[in-house]
Design a protein around this motif. Structure first.
Motif, short mmCIF file in Angstrom:
data_model
loop_
_atom_site.label_atom_id
_atom_site.label_comp_id
_atom_site.label_asym_id
_atom_site.label_seq_id
_atom_site.Cartn_x
_atom_site.Cartn_y
_atom_site.Cartn_z
N THR A 36 16.56 0.81 -0.91
CA THR A 36 16.33 0.71 0.53
C THR A 36 17.59 1.00 1.34
N SER A 37 18.76 0.82 0.72
CA SER A 37 20.00 1.12 1.44
C SER A 37 20.16 2.61 1.69
N TYR A 67 0.92 1.93 3.88
CA TYR A 67 -0.04 1.10 4.61
C TYR A 67 0.49 0.77 6.00
N LYS A 68 -0.44 0.59 6.91
CA LYS A 68 -0.13 0.06 8.24
C LYS A 68 -1.17 -1.01 8.54
N ASP A 69 -0.71 -2.24 8.78
CA ASP A 69 -1.62 -3.37 9.03
C ASP A 69 -2.65 -3.50 7.91
N SER A 70 -2.20 -3.42 6.66
CA SER A 70 -3.05 -3.52 5.47
C SER A 70 -4.05 -2.37 5.34
N GLU A 71 -3.92 -1.36 6.18
CA GLU A 71 -4.82 -0.21 6.15
C GLU A 71 -4.08 0.97 5.50
N GLU A 106 8.43 2.61 16.43
CA GLU A 106 8.45 1.15 16.60
C GLU A 106 7.25 0.50 15.91
N THR A 107 6.95 0.94 14.71
CA THR A 107 5.78 0.46 13.97
C THR A 107 6.20 0.03 12.58
N LYS A 108 5.64 -1.09 12.13
CA LYS A 108 5.98 -1.63 10.82
C LYS A 108 5.01 -1.07 9.76
N TYR A 109 5.56 -0.56 8.67
CA TYR A 109 4.76 -0.01 7.58
C TYR A 109 5.13 -0.70 6.27
N HIS A 110 4.17 -0.69 5.37
CA HIS A 110 4.38 -1.24 4.03
C HIS A 110 4.09 -0.12 3.03
N TYR A 111 4.93 0.01 2.01
CA TYR A 111 4.68 1.05 1.02
C TYR A 111 4.92 0.50 -0.39
N SER A 112 4.24 1.11 -1.36
CA SER A 112 4.46 0.76 -2.76
C SER A 112 4.68 2.04 -3.55
N ILE A 113 5.56 1.97 -4.54
CA ILE A 113 5.83 3.08 -5.43
C ILE A 113 5.61 2.60 -6.86
N SER A 114 4.84 3.34 -7.65
CA SER A 114 4.57 2.96 -9.02
C SER A 114 4.72 4.16 -9.95
N ALA A 115 5.23 3.90 -11.14
CA ALA A 115 5.42 4.95 -12.14
C ALA A 115 4.11 5.18 -12.89
N LYS A 116 3.86 6.43 -13.29
CA LYS A 116 2.65 6.78 -14.01
C LYS A 116 3.01 7.47 -15.32
N GLU A 124 3.59 -4.68 -13.38
CA GLU A 124 4.58 -5.50 -12.67
C GLU A 124 5.98 -4.91 -12.81
N MET A 125 6.29 -4.32 -13.96
CA MET A 125 7.62 -3.76 -14.19
C MET A 125 7.77 -2.36 -13.61
N TYR A 126 6.66 -1.66 -13.46
CA TYR A 126 6.72 -0.27 -13.05
C TYR A 126 6.23 -0.07 -11.62
N LYS A 127 6.23 -1.11 -10.82
CA LYS A 127 5.75 -1.01 -9.44
C LYS A 127 6.60 -1.87 -8.52
N GLN A 128 6.94 -1.32 -7.34
CA GLN A 128 7.72 -2.05 -6.34
C GLN A 128 7.16 -1.74 -4.96
N SER A 129 7.36 -2.67 -4.03
CA SER A 129 6.89 -2.44 -2.66
C SER A 129 7.92 -2.99 -1.67
N PHE A 130 7.84 -2.48 -0.43
CA PHE A 130 8.81 -2.89 0.58
C PHE A 130 8.24 -2.57 1.97
N TRP A 131 8.87 -3.14 3.00
CA TRP A 131 8.50 -2.90 4.40
C TRP A 131 9.59 -2.09 5.09
N PHE A 132 9.22 -1.31 6.10
CA PHE A 132 10.20 -0.68 6.97
C PHE A 132 9.58 -0.53 8.36
#
Length: 251
Positions: A36-37, A67-71, A106-116, A124-132
């Motif tokens: 994230t840095s 995602y935006k607002d869980s959508e 000026e909008t908050k988003y949530h995203y997840s990245i997972s390895a395939k 759990e080990m191959y997936k991470q999520s964060f907000w920006f």
């Protein structure tokens, strides 16, 4: 009695070793982390970074879901090329370039990245999520060099604060196998349009697609299903009202 006691001691020892081994495995690599840095966030885009410690599993690529607002706004996949001897696999997602997403300021988003991979992975080990959160609309606009440019920027900011008008759907037509074409009229103050469709008339579960055109083709619809479709206009800061819902059955 002595043999029975020795058997119990052996059984307890096996259990302790098993618990310890499980703990060590859970705490050890592989793991996925988000840098994230290094992320670059602007008013309408985000460049997101992630890396994965390589433990010999052949990773095909990474999936991102925004995602935006869980959508769910959009999801996408990017393949990676790397050497099995590398200690780390790096991935970069440019949302505008890779997924054709234009974010709202000026909008908050949530995203997840997972390895395939072809083999099963520990999610759990191959997936991470964060907000920006994206920046303000005019926070990265440089000083205009001419009076005309200044007027254009002011008008763009002014328009973005106005709510788009209601959209009127012109037609919803089934054109060929699993394809439906939606046509609608242009509305004032809309920079792009969202097409929402669902098999539930109350849209409890739905899919949303974004477009800047006045026609959109919905693909890969299930045969024999009835779909409810509606459209709305949006700009950098406002969302218009949904149009009247149209219904179509895929025959």
């Amino acid at each position: 009695m002595k043999k029975y006691r020795n058997f119990l001691f052996a059984l307890v020892a096996i259990c302790i070793i098993g618990v310890f081994s499980t703990r060590v495995e859970a705490l050890s690599p592989p793991y996925l982390s988000l840098n994230t840095s290094q992320d670059v966030i602007t008013k309408d885009n985000a460049v997101l970074h992630a890396n994965l410690l390589n433990t010999g599993v052949m990773i095909k690529g990474f999936e991102i879901r925004v995602y935006k607002d869980s959508e769910l706004v959009k999801s996408g996949f990017k393949a990676v090329e790397y050497n099995n001897n590398d200690n780390k696999i790096n991935i970069v997602f440019d949302l505008k370039k890779d997924l054709s997403i234009v974010l709202l300021p000026e909008t908050k988003y949530h995203y997840s990245i997972s390895a395939k991979a072809d083999v099963g992975l520990n999610e759990e080990m191959y997936k991470q999520s964060f907000w920006f959160t994206t920046t303000k609309f005019n926070s990265d606009i440089t000083e205009p060099t001419t009076e005309q440019e200044e007027t254009t920027i002011k008008e763009r900011i002014k328009t973005s604060k106005r709510k788009p008008g209601p959209v009127k759907i012109k037609s919803v037509k089934y054109v060929k196998k699993k394809f439906v074409v939606v046509k609608f009229r242009k509305v004032k103050n809309a920079k792009k349009y969202q097409i929402q469709y669902s098999t539930n008339k109350k849209f409890k579960k739905f899919t949303i697609k974004n477009t800047r055109k006045l026609k959109y083709t919905i693909k890969k619809l299930k045969m024999g299903k009835t779909f409810y479709i509606r459209v709305r206009g949006i700009n950098e800061t406002r969302k218009g009202s949904w149009s009247k819902t149209k219904k179509i059955t895929i025959k």
